[in-house]
Design a protein around this motif. Structure first.
Motif, PDB file in Angstrom:
ATOM      1  N   ARG A 295       0.989  -1.173  -0.349  1.00  0.00           N
ATOM      2  CA  ARG A 295      -0.547  -0.045  -0.441  1.00  0.00           C
ATOM      3  C   ARG A 295       0.712   1.540   0.253  1.00  0.00           C
ATOM      4  O   ARG A 295       1.774   1.466   0.655  1.00  0.00           O
ATOM      5  CB  ARG A 295      -1.123   0.414   1.632  1.00  0.00           C
ATOM      6  N   VAL A 296       0.633   2.391  -0.932  1.00  0.00           N
ATOM      7  CA  VAL A 296       0.956   3.287  -0.630  1.00  0.00           C
ATOM      8  C   VAL A 296       0.539   4.802   0.089  1.00  0.00           C
ATOM      9  O   VAL A 296      -0.824   4.751  -0.803  1.00  0.00           O
ATOM     10  CB  VAL A 296       1.658   3.517  -2.014  1.00  0.00           C
ATOM     11  N   PHE A 297       0.629   5.671   0.279  1.00  0.00           N
ATOM     12  CA  PHE A 297       0.067   6.228   1.672  1.00  0.00           C
ATOM     13  C   PHE A 297       1.294   7.369   0.859  1.00  0.00           C
ATOM     14  O   PHE A 297       1.783   7.953   0.781  1.00  0.00           O
ATOM     15  CB  PHE A 297       0.202   5.957   3.252  1.00  0.00           C
ATOM     16  N   CYS A 298       0.082   9.034   0.972  1.00  0.00           N
ATOM     17  CA  CYS A 298       0.832  10.148   0.729  1.00  0.00           C
ATOM     18  C   CYS A 298       0.040  10.778   1.926  1.00  0.00           C
ATOM     19  O   CYS A 298      -1.113  10.750   2.151  1.00  0.00           O
ATOM     20  CB  CYS A 298      -0.472  10.424  -0.289  1.00  0.00           C
ATOM     21  N   ARG A 299       1.286  11.615   2.187  1.00  0.00           N
ATOM     22  CA  ARG A 299       1.058  13.180   3.332  1.00  0.00           C
ATOM     23  C   ARG A 299       1.486  14.259   2.804  1.00  0.00           C
ATOM     24  O   ARG A 299       2.486  13.876   2.435  1.00  0.00           O
ATOM     25  CB  ARG A 299       1.790  12.687   4.223  1.00  0.00           C
ATOM     26  N   VAL A 300       0.270  14.833   3.037  1.00  0.00           N
ATOM     27  CA  VAL A 300       0.434  16.666   2.350  1.00  0.00           C
ATOM     28  C   VAL A 300       1.176  17.152   3.208  1.00  0.00           C
ATOM     29  O   VAL A 300       0.733  17.524   3.978  1.00  0.00           O
ATOM     30  CB  VAL A 300      -0.384  16.587   1.510  1.00  0.00           C
ATOM     31  N   ARG A 301       2.200  18.424   3.740  1.00  0.00           N
ATOM     32  CA  ARG A 301       2.936  18.851   4.368  1.00  0.00           C
ATOM     33  C   ARG A 301       1.890  20.272   3.576  1.00  0.00           C
ATOM     34  O   ARG A 301       2.142  20.507   2.579  1.00  0.00           O
ATOM     35  CB  ARG A 301       4.675  19.119   4.350  1.00  0.00           C
ATOM     36  N   PRO A 302       1.973  21.008   4.620  1.00  0.00           N
ATOM     37  CA  PRO A 302       1.738  22.786   3.776  1.00  0.00           C
ATOM     38  C   PRO A 302       2.175  23.139   2.985  1.00  0.00           C
ATOM     39  O   PRO A 302       3.617  22.818   3.146  1.00  0.00           O
ATOM     40  CB  PRO A 302       1.553  23.502   5.434  1.00  0.00           C
ATOM     41  N   ALA A 310      -1.673  25.080  -5.932  1.00  0.00           N
ATOM     42  CA  ALA A 310      -2.644  24.616  -5.158  1.00  0.00           C
ATOM     43  C   ALA A 310      -2.761  23.507  -4.762  1.00  0.00           C
ATOM     44  O   ALA A 310      -2.653  22.345  -6.040  1.00  0.00           O
ATOM     45  CB  ALA A 310      -3.781  25.619  -5.570  1.00  0.00           C
ATOM     46  N   VAL A 311      -3.546  22.722  -3.641  1.00  0.00           N
ATOM     47  CA  VAL A 311      -3.423  21.320  -2.578  1.00  0.00           C
ATOM     48  C   VAL A 311      -4.669  20.947  -3.248  1.00  0.00           C
ATOM     49  O   VAL A 311      -5.452  22.115  -1.969  1.00  0.00           O
ATOM     50  CB  VAL A 311      -2.623  20.658  -2.211  1.00  0.00           C
ATOM     51  N   SER A 312      -5.792  20.469  -3.626  1.00  0.00           N
ATOM     52  CA  SER A 312      -7.540  20.000  -3.221  1.00  0.00           C
ATOM     53  C   SER A 312      -7.402  18.834  -3.390  1.00  0.00           C
ATOM     54  O   SER A 312      -7.152  17.883  -3.287  1.00  0.00           O
ATOM     55  CB  SER A 312      -8.703  20.938  -4.252  1.00  0.00           C
ATOM     56  N   ASP A 342      -3.664  14.852   4.134  1.00  0.00           N
ATOM     57  CA  ASP A 342      -4.247  16.249   4.221  1.00  0.00           C
ATOM     58  C   ASP A 342      -2.999  16.821   5.282  1.00  0.00           C
ATOM     59  O   ASP A 342      -2.803  16.169   6.065  1.00  0.00           O
ATOM     60  CB  ASP A 342      -5.170  17.205   4.254  1.00  0.00           C
ATOM     61  N   HIS A 343      -2.923  18.529   5.179  1.00  0.00           N
ATOM     62  CA  HIS A 343      -2.179  18.677   5.963  1.00  0.00           C
ATOM     63  C   HIS A 343      -2.338  19.326   7.416  1.00  0.00           C
ATOM     64  O   HIS A 343      -1.112  19.623   8.447  1.00  0.00           O
ATOM     65  CB  HIS A 343      -1.281  20.395   5.642  1.00  0.00           C
ATOM     66  N   SER A 344      -3.678  19.238   7.711  1.00  0.00           N
ATOM     67  CA  SER A 344      -4.282  18.794   9.127  1.00  0.00           C
ATOM     68  C   SER A 344      -4.286  17.831  10.082  1.00  0.00           C
ATOM     69  O   SER A 344      -4.539  17.518  11.065  1.00  0.00           O
ATOM     70  CB  SER A 344      -5.362  19.081   8.976  1.00  0.00           C
ATOM     71  N   ALA A 345      -3.875  16.400   9.191  1.00  0.00           N
ATOM     72  CA  ALA A 345      -3.041  15.319   9.713  1.00  0.00           C
ATOM     73  C   ALA A 345      -2.330  15.528  10.764  1.00  0.00           C
ATOM     74  O   ALA A 345      -1.403  15.968  10.571  1.00  0.00           O
ATOM     75  CB  ALA A 345      -3.212  13.629   8.856  1.00  0.00           C
ATOM     76  N   SER A 346      -2.140  14.576  12.263  1.00  0.00           N
ATOM     77  CA  SER A 346      -2.046  14.148  13.069  1.00  0.00           C
ATOM     78  C   SER A 346      -1.083  13.148  12.884  1.00  0.00           C
ATOM     79  O   SER A 346      -1.190  12.405  12.034  1.00  0.00           O
ATOM     80  CB  SER A 346      -2.809  14.614  14.193  1.00  0.00           C
TER      81      SER A 346
END
Length: 424
Positions: A295-302, A310-312, A342-346
């Motif tokens: 599995r491949v996860f993606c974490r977006v930083r601010p 822009a990221v949506s 997304d960037h708000s994920a802890s």
């Protein structure tokens, strides 16, 4: 002059006819050449026609093969469409089965927790019963020692009783003998009084002797009574000792039966826990296989202040929580992953998604987790974070905490873990 004119005309006509003959010869040569060329072209055309007919036959055969292949491909397309439909149905059923497995896993986890609590309670009860059993054993040993002492006392008392009975029998014999002597003395006294008429002093001596013998008999009777009282008390002590021993033995047997029952229940509970753990491992592994072994996860930083774009994230369709869209120079780029943070994920949100893989590693499966990205994309923050603060710990500290906590919990079930650091 006319003839000359005619001769000149004839000569001119001859020249002209020669020219015509020459031109006709050239034309004949040209015609013959063209005829030969036509013959050659006809041969070539014939060969080309034959080749064209053969190629036409080959093309017709190829067309037939293509038609057959097209028919076969159409059949395969239909079959693939049916297979795709069945796969979609199977995927739906797998999703439902996954939901059922997750529900079953939750129920099994609750059952395992209950069984674990029951096992802990049973272990505590078992320990209490073991302590009580040890105390009962000590009491039993004390009772056995007291019983042996009582038996010794009983034997001593029995020997004393036998001795007292012998003494009593001897005293009774002595008393009977003394009574016989007294009777003989009294008869002798009567005989003496009647026959000889001896003096009163001899009579008093005989009476004193008779009183002494009666006092001796009374003392021996008192001694016999005392011995009988001691014998009765010894028998009473022996009865009480036997009753105490019987009560202790019955209590020991009841405690032993209770201990065996608790051991049986503990064995059944341990077996249930082992079976539940096997089922949990199987369901857990099945859920992870349904999710995908890779599995491949993606974490977006601010975005930083010097970065453009822009990221949506899609809010509808099948890519909810799995897709990300980037805008750069008025052009949109869409990407899809197994999970997008997304960037708000802890840090805890990210660890919750991969914590099941840590559990799989504890269950004995090979697991690998690694971060990939360019410099400054946040790999170190995701993997390590700041271990000094609980909410900023990365995947590695949280995974180690989960490994040690789970291994400590499973030690009560008999599991043993050996951990070492590999030098790379």
């Amino acid at each position: 002059s006319q003839l000359e004119c005619k001769i000149q005309e004839s000569v001119a006509m001859k020249e002209e006819l020669q020219k015509q003959y020459a031109s006709l010869g050239e034309s004949l040569k040209k015609v013959e050449a063209e005829q030969m060329e036509c013959l050659r072209s006809y041969g070539d055309e014939k060969e080309a026609r034959i080749a064209a007919e053969s190629s036409r036959n080959e093309l017709s055969e190829e067309l037939n093969r293509v038609k057959l292949e097209q028919k076969r491909l159409n059949d395969q397309i239909k079959m693939l469409q049916d297979t795709n439909k069945r796969l979609q149905e199977y995927n739906t059923s797998l999703q439902q089965y996954n939901c059922n497995l997750q529900a079953d896993a939750t129920k099994n986890a609750e059952t395992i927790d209950k069984l674990q609590k029951e096992k802990n309670t049973m272990v505590e009860t078992m320990n209490g019963l073991k302590d009580h059993s040890n105390s009962v054993k000590l009491q039993l040993e004390m009772a056995k020692s007291s019983q042996s002492e009582a038996l010794k006392q009983k034997n001593n008392l029995l020997s004393e009783v036998e001795a007292l009975r012998g003494e009593l029998h001897q005293v009774r014999d002595d008393r009977d003998h003394k009574s016989a002597e007294i009777n003989s003395l009294l008869s002798d006294l009567g005989v003496y009084k009647e026959l000889t008429g001896k003096s009163s002093s001899e009579l008093e001596n005989v009476m004193i002797r008779c009183d002494a013998l009666e006092e001796t008999c009374s003392n021996q009777t008192e001694k016999i009574k005392t011995l009988q009282i001691q014998l009765a008390s010894a028998n009473e002590k022996l009865k009480r000792s036997n009753l105490t021993t019987m009560e202790t033995m019955s209590e020991y047997e009841s405690q032993k039966r209770m201990l065996e029952d608790l051991q049986l229940r503990l064995t059944e509970a341990e077996q249930k826990i082992v079976d539940g753990e096997k089922l949990r491992k199987k369901l857990h592994n099945t859920i992870l296989e349904l999710k995908g072994n890779i599995r491949v996860f993606c974490r977006v930083r601010p975005l930083l202040s010097n970065e453009s774009g822009a990221v949506s994230y899609p809010n509808n369709g099948e890519n909810i929580g799995r897709g990300v869209e980037l805008m750069h120079n008025t052009q949109s780029y869409s990407f899809a992953f197994d999970k997008v943070f997304d960037h708000s994920a802890s840090q805890e949100d990210v660890f919750t998604e991969i914590s099941q893989l840590v559990q799989s590693a504890l269950d004995g499966y090979k697991v690998c987790i690694f971060a990939y990205g360019q410099t400054g994309s946040g790999k170190t923050h995701t993997m390590m974070g700041n271990p000094e603060f609980n909410d900023q710990k990365g995947l590695i500290p949280r995974s180690l905490e989960q490994i040690f906590q789970t291994s400590q919990c499973l030690m009560s079930q008999g599991w043993k873990y050996k951990m070492q650091r590999l030098q790379c």
